[in-house]
Design a protein around this motif. Structure first.
Motif, PDB file in Angstrom:
ATOM      1  N   GLY A 268       0.793  -1.225   0.000  1.00 52.64           N
ATOM      2  CA  GLY A 268       0.000   0.000   0.000  1.00 52.64           C
ATOM      3  C   GLY A 268       0.820   1.267   0.000  1.00 52.64           C
ATOM      4  N   GLU A 269       2.134   1.140   0.208  1.00 52.51           N
ATOM      5  CA  GLU A 269       2.966   2.346   0.289  1.00 52.51           C
ATOM      6  C   GLU A 269       3.461   2.799  -1.070  1.00 52.51           C
ATOM      7  N   LEU A 270       3.739   4.086  -1.117  1.00 50.08           N
ATOM      8  CA  LEU A 270       4.263   4.711  -2.323  1.00 50.08           C
ATOM      9  C   LEU A 270       5.622   5.316  -2.007  1.00 50.08           C
ATOM     10  N   GLN A 271       6.596   5.016  -2.833  1.00 47.94           N
ATOM     11  CA  GLN A 271       7.948   5.568  -2.679  1.00 47.94           C
ATOM     12  C   GLN A 271       8.228   6.464  -3.884  1.00 47.94           C
ATOM     13  N   VAL A 272       8.894   7.575  -3.653  1.00 45.36           N
ATOM     14  CA  VAL A 272       9.221   8.502  -4.735  1.00 45.36           C
ATOM     15  C   VAL A 272      10.734   8.561  -4.907  1.00 45.36           C
ATOM     16  N   VAL A 273      11.196   8.386  -6.134  1.00 45.04           N
ATOM     17  CA  VAL A 273      12.609   8.590  -6.437  1.00 45.04           C
ATOM     18  C   VAL A 273      12.697   9.581  -7.590  1.00 45.04           C
TER      19      VAL A 273
ATOM     20  N   ARG B 269      16.072  11.706 -13.923  1.00 44.57           N
ATOM     21  CA  ARG B 269      16.084  12.748 -14.956  1.00 44.57           C
ATOM     22  C   ARG B 269      15.292  13.982 -14.527  1.00 44.57           C
ATOM     23  N   GLY B 270      15.367  14.306 -13.241  1.00 41.58           N
ATOM     24  CA  GLY B 270      14.674  15.484 -12.733  1.00 41.58           C
ATOM     25  C   GLY B 270      13.179  15.303 -12.562  1.00 41.58           C
ATOM     26  N   LYS B 271      12.689  14.077 -12.741  1.00 37.92           N
ATOM     27  CA  LYS B 271      11.246  13.841 -12.610  1.00 37.92           C
ATOM     28  C   LYS B 271      10.986  12.918 -11.421  1.00 37.92           C
ATOM     29  N   PRO B 272       9.809  13.074 -10.784  1.00 33.10           N
ATOM     30  CA  PRO B 272       9.465  12.111  -9.740  1.00 33.10           C
ATOM     31  C   PRO B 272       9.021  10.795 -10.373  1.00 33.10           C
ATOM     32  N   VAL B 273       9.558   9.717  -9.874  1.00 33.11           N
ATOM     33  CA  VAL B 273       9.089   8.384 -10.298  1.00 33.11           C
ATOM     34  C   VAL B 273       8.488   7.710  -9.086  1.00 33.11           C
ATOM     35  N   TRP B 274       7.261   7.251  -9.256  1.00 31.71           N
ATOM     36  CA  TRP B 274       6.555   6.596  -8.156  1.00 31.71           C
ATOM     37  C   TRP B 274       6.766   5.084  -8.250  1.00 31.71           C
ATOM     38  N   ILE B 275       6.986   4.489  -7.096  1.00 30.37           N
ATOM     39  CA  ILE B 275       6.960   3.032  -7.000  1.00 30.37           C
ATOM     40  C   ILE B 275       5.921   2.708  -5.940  1.00 30.37           C
ATOM     41  N   MET B 276       4.850   2.070  -6.348  1.00 27.39           N
ATOM     42  CA  MET B 276       3.778   1.739  -5.402  1.00 27.39           C
ATOM     43  C   MET B 276       3.697   0.222  -5.265  1.00 27.39           C
ATOM     44  N   ARG B 277       3.681  -0.242  -4.029  1.00 32.63           N
ATOM     45  CA  ARG B 277       3.497  -1.675  -3.789  1.00 32.63           C
ATOM     46  C   ARG B 277       2.004  -1.923  -3.605  1.00 32.63           C
ATOM     47  N   ARG B 278       1.387  -2.516  -4.600  1.00 27.43           N
ATOM     48  CA  ARG B 278      -0.062  -2.668  -4.598  1.00 27.43           C
ATOM     49  C   ARG B 278      -0.507  -3.928  -3.848  1.00 27.43           C
TER      50      ARG B 278
ATOM     51  N   TYR C 227      -1.802  -4.844 -15.622  1.00 25.45           N
ATOM     52  CA  TYR C 227      -1.412  -3.987 -14.491  1.00 25.45           C
ATOM     53  C   TYR C 227      -0.343  -2.959 -14.863  1.00 25.45           C
ATOM     54  N   ARG C 228       0.053  -2.941 -16.102  1.00 21.42           N
ATOM     55  CA  ARG C 228       1.064  -2.012 -16.614  1.00 21.42           C
ATOM     56  C   ARG C 228       2.374  -2.108 -15.794  1.00 21.42           C
ATOM     57  N   SER C 229       2.806  -3.337 -15.573  1.00 23.08           N
ATOM     58  CA  SER C 229       3.995  -3.518 -14.740  1.00 23.08           C
ATOM     59  C   SER C 229       4.688  -4.835 -15.064  1.00 23.08           C
ATOM     60  N   ILE C 230       5.927  -4.954 -14.615  1.00 23.02           N
ATOM     61  CA  ILE C 230       6.640  -6.223 -14.767  1.00 23.02           C
ATOM     62  C   ILE C 230       6.089  -7.219 -13.743  1.00 23.02           C
ATOM     63  N   LYS C 231       6.089  -6.824 -12.475  1.00 26.11           N
ATOM     64  CA  LYS C 231       5.490  -7.645 -11.418  1.00 26.11           C
ATOM     65  C   LYS C 231       4.193  -6.956 -11.018  1.00 26.11           C
ATOM     66  N   PRO C 232       3.065  -7.659 -11.027  1.00 32.06           N
ATOM     67  CA  PRO C 232       1.803  -6.998 -10.697  1.00 32.06           C
ATOM     68  C   PRO C 232       1.870  -6.178  -9.410  1.00 32.06           C
ATOM     69  N   GLU C 233       2.604  -6.673  -8.429  1.00 30.77           N
ATOM     70  CA  GLU C 233       2.634  -6.018  -7.123  1.00 30.77           C
ATOM     71  C   GLU C 233       3.226  -4.603  -7.189  1.00 30.77           C
ATOM     72  N   TYR C 234       4.177  -4.382  -8.060  1.00 30.20           N
ATOM     73  CA  TYR C 234       4.880  -3.095  -8.064  1.00 30.20           C
ATOM     74  C   TYR C 234       4.534  -2.262  -9.300  1.00 30.20           C
ATOM     75  N   LEU C 235       3.930  -1.115  -9.030  1.00 32.68           N
ATOM     76  CA  LEU C 235       3.643  -0.137 -10.082  1.00 32.68           C
ATOM     77  C   LEU C 235       4.788   0.863 -10.140  1.00 32.68           C
TER      78      LEU C 235
END
Ligand code: FES
Length: 196
Positions: free
Chosen positions: A59-64, A67-76, A109-117
Motif C-alpha cells: 500500500g505504500e508509495l515511494q518517490v525517487v 532525470r529530474g522527474k518524480p518516479v513513483w513506486i507503489m506496492r499494490r 497492471y502495466r507492470s513487470i510484477k503486478p505487485e509493483y507499479l
C-alpha cells in the motif's frame, strides 16, 4: 553533489511527499539513501537510478528522482490490483494501446510484477504532479472511486495502474519508465537491459 543541491532536492521531495500523504490516506515512504544516487553530472545525462524497495510495505508509495522527474513506486495490495481490474470500463485506454509504457509493461497492471507499479508522476495533460487518493476518498472523488491518483490542476483522475479516466482533460495514461529488477529488493529506473 553540493550540500545546497542536496538540500534543495530533499526539500522538493519532502514537499511532493507531503502533498501525497496529506491528501491520500495512502502511506508514503521516501528513503533518503543518498549514497546510491548518481552524481549530478550523471543524472543530467540521464543515468539510471537504483531504488531500494526492500522496506516498502503493501500500500505504500515511494518517490525517487530520475532525470529530474518524480518516479513513483507503489506496492499494490490484492485489493488495489482488484481495483485495476474493476476500472477497465472507467478508463479511456484500458489496454494501454497508446505506447506510453515499454512492451513488457503493456499488460493488465502495466507492470513487470503486478505487485509493483512504476510510473513517472507527471500528469499527461500539462505536467502537474498528481496526488495519490485512496479508496477512502470517495466522499471527495465520487461514490464509484476505487483509488488512484488525482491531478490537482484540472482534475484528471487516474486508476492504480496510471490509466486516465474517461472525460478527463489528460489525453493519455501516465508514463511507465524503462526499468528492471536487479534483485527482489532493488529496481533500476531508466535501464531495462541490466536486470530482469
Ligand atoms: S495538468 Fe493534470 S489535469 Fe491538467
Amino acid at each position: 553533489m553540493s550540500e545546497k543541491k542536496i538540500d534543495n532536492t530533499r526539500r522538493n521531495l519532502i514537499a511532493a511527499t507531503a502533498a501525497l500523504s496529506g491528501a491520500a490516506g495512502v502511506a508514503v515512504a521516501v528513503p533518503f539513501a543518498w549514497s546510491w544516487w548518481p552524481s549530478e553530472r550523471a543524472k543530467a545525462a540521464g543515468a539510471p537510478v537504483q531504488a531500494d524497495i526492500s522496506n516498502l510495505a503493501p500500500g505504500e508509495l515511494q518517490v525517487v528522482e530520475w532525470r529530474g522527474k518524480p518516479v513513483w513506486i507503489m506496492r499494490r495490495t490484492k485489493e488495489m490490483l482488484d481495483s485495476v481490474k474493476k476500472s477497465d470500463d472507467r478508463v479511456s485506454d484500458p489496454k494501454s494501446e497508446v505506447p506510453l509504457q515499454p512492451e513488457y509493461a503493456k499488460n493488465e497492471y502495466r507492470s513487470i510484477k503486478p505487485e509493483y507499479l512504476v510510473l513517472v508522476g507527471i500528469c499527461s495533460h500539462l505536467g502537474c504532479s498528481p496526488q495519490a487518493k485512496s479508496i477512502d476518498a470517495r466522499a471527495e472523488m465520487g461514490a464509484d472511486w476505487l483509488g488512484g491518483f488525482l491531478c490537482p490542476c484540472h482534475g484528471s483522475k487516474f486508476d492504480l495502474a496510471g490509466r486516465v479516466y474517461k472525460g478527463a482533460p489528460a489525453p493519455v495514461n501516465l508514463d511507465v519508465p524503462p526499468h528492471s529488477y536487479l534483485s527482489d529488493g532493488t529496481i533500476l529506473i531508466g535501464d531495462d537491459k541490466k536486470g530482469a
